[in-house]
Scaffold this motif. Structure first.
Motif, mmCIF file in Angstrom:
data_model
loop_
_atom_site.group_PDB
_atom_site.id
_atom_site.type_symbol
_atom_site.label_atom_id
_atom_site.label_comp_id
_atom_site.label_asym_id
_atom_site.label_seq_id
_atom_site.Cartn_x
_atom_site.Cartn_y
_atom_site.Cartn_z
ATOM 1 N N LEU A 172 38.554 8.532 27.486
ATOM 2 C CA LEU A 172 37.753 9.028 26.452
ATOM 3 C C LEU A 172 38.121 10.216 26.176
ATOM 4 N N TYR A 173 37.759 10.784 24.803
ATOM 5 C CA TYR A 173 38.154 12.240 24.392
ATOM 6 C C TYR A 173 36.843 12.861 23.864
ATOM 7 N N ALA A 174 36.945 14.069 24.557
ATOM 8 C CA ALA A 174 35.899 15.122 24.193
ATOM 9 C C ALA A 174 36.026 15.929 22.924
ATOM 10 N N HIS A 175 35.245 15.669 21.945
ATOM 11 C CA HIS A 175 35.533 16.329 20.719
ATOM 12 C C HIS A 175 35.308 17.969 20.664
ATOM 13 N N ASP A 196 28.431 23.340 23.614
ATOM 14 C CA ASP A 196 27.041 22.990 22.896
ATOM 15 C C ASP A 196 26.946 24.569 22.370
ATOM 16 N N ASN A 197 27.304 24.571 21.043
ATOM 17 C CA ASN A 197 27.179 25.926 20.262
ATOM 18 C C ASN A 197 26.023 26.260 20.221
ATOM 19 N N ILE A 236 31.406 9.974 17.741
ATOM 20 C CA ILE A 236 30.433 9.342 18.472
ATOM 21 C C ILE A 236 29.596 10.285 19.040
ATOM 22 N N LYS A 237 28.425 10.554 18.601
ATOM 23 C CA LYS A 237 27.288 11.597 18.954
ATOM 24 C C LYS A 237 26.048 11.127 19.452
ATOM 25 N N SER A 238 26.074 9.816 20.186
ATOM 26 C CA SER A 238 24.800 9.565 20.880
ATOM 27 C C SER A 238 25.405 8.383 21.673
ATOM 28 N N GLU A 239 24.631 8.216 22.889
ATOM 29 C CA GLU A 239 24.838 7.296 23.891
ATOM 30 C C GLU A 239 24.706 5.817 23.105
ATOM 31 N N GLU A 240 23.508 5.632 22.303
ATOM 32 C CA GLU A 240 23.441 4.322 21.690
ATOM 33 C C GLU A 240 24.608 3.786 20.858
ATOM 34 N N THR A 241 25.089 4.980 20.015
ATOM 35 C CA THR A 241 26.231 4.624 19.142
ATOM 36 C C THR A 241 27.253 4.320 19.930
ATOM 37 N N SER A 247 28.295 16.031 21.548
ATOM 38 C CA SER A 247 26.988 16.096 21.716
ATOM 39 C C SER A 247 26.260 15.208 22.647
ATOM 40 N N PHE A 248 27.093 14.669 23.402
ATOM 41 C CA PHE A 248 26.244 14.013 24.600
ATOM 42 C C PHE A 248 27.589 13.396 25.679
#
Length: 237
Positions: free
Chosen positions: A4-7, A12-13, A214-219, A234-235
């Motif tokens: 998986l790739y970290a954007h 966390d700005n 993808i910015k949430s665990e649910e997504t 973001s997660f």
């Protein structure tokens, strides 16, 4: 392929852990995530790792990247942190094949195609795993012709939202310029994964597909079995 790739790294700005920095990339390395990052050229043609064309959002300085030299850039801190914008060479030396990289060449980051030599000449010396991606199929075509062993990815999304869009936006949204870029993979905006052209590429041509961003665990959970890999932000999955 199993990453998986970290954007822009793990960042966390709002907490001074700034995107596209050595700190953000080290955090991804520790957690064994691949890294997605962005490259642009300075005024003196040094490839640097930054997303925006303008410095304003991440530094407060209203200057374009291509209007400033690398030495000048190194005097400007990112947000409220002690971090600075890094060169591509600096990032490669830190990553050092610990994890793979997806390097996006921003579509408006060069003035002419041969400016890409400033980027690939650095990548030629790197012994680690990396892939190149871009929204610009001409960039990918150039890479294919000049560095045929590089893995290339066509970035795309729905670019025809709103009332005004060009024929190029339509062609890119529907991956109809892939005959130029001949991509090894497609990185597609997960929100538009039902696009017919994208589905044809995925199921008929069976091209490797990466979903962004993808910015949430649910997504993430709703998409992990659809895409071959995910670019997340973001997660932490």
């Amino acid at each position: 392929m199993n990453y998986l790739y970290a954007h822009r790294g793990i960042h966390d700005n709002s907490k001074n852990n700034v995107e596209n920095t050595i700190d953000a990339f080290n955090r991804a390395i520790v957690l064994n995530y691949g890294i997605e990052c962005d490259v642009r050229l300075t005024k003196d043609n040094i490839p640097v790792i930054i997303h925006d064309k303008n410095l304003l959002r991440v530094t407060g300085v209203n200057k374009e990247i291509n209007e400033i030299t690398f030495v000048e850039l190194k005097k400007i801190k990112l947000l409220n942190s002690e971090e600075y914008i890094s060169s591509l060479s600096e990032v490669l030396s830190i990553v050092n094949d610990k994890v793979p990289l997806i390097i996006e060449i921003k579509k408006n980051s060069i003035s002419k195609m041969n400016d890409l030599f400033y980027i690939v000449e650095i990548l030629d010396k790197y012994n680690g795993k990396f892939m190149i991606e871009s929204f610009n199929p001409i960039v990918l075509r150039w890479i294919k012709e000049n560095r045929p062993l590089y893995i290339r990815g066509q970035l795309s999304s729905s670019l025809i939202r709103g009332k005004e869009y060009s024929i190029i936006d339509f062609l890119l949204s529907n991956l109809l310029l892939n005959f130029l870029s001949k991509p090894d993979f497609i990185a597609y905006d997960f929100r538009f994964k039902k696009n017919l052209s994208f589905l044809i590429n995925k199921y008929l041509y069976k091209i490797y597909c990466i979903g962004f961003t993808i910015k949430s665990e649910e997504t993430f959970n709703n998409n992990i079995n659809f895409f071959d890999s995910i670019i997340f932000d973001s997660f932490i999955p």
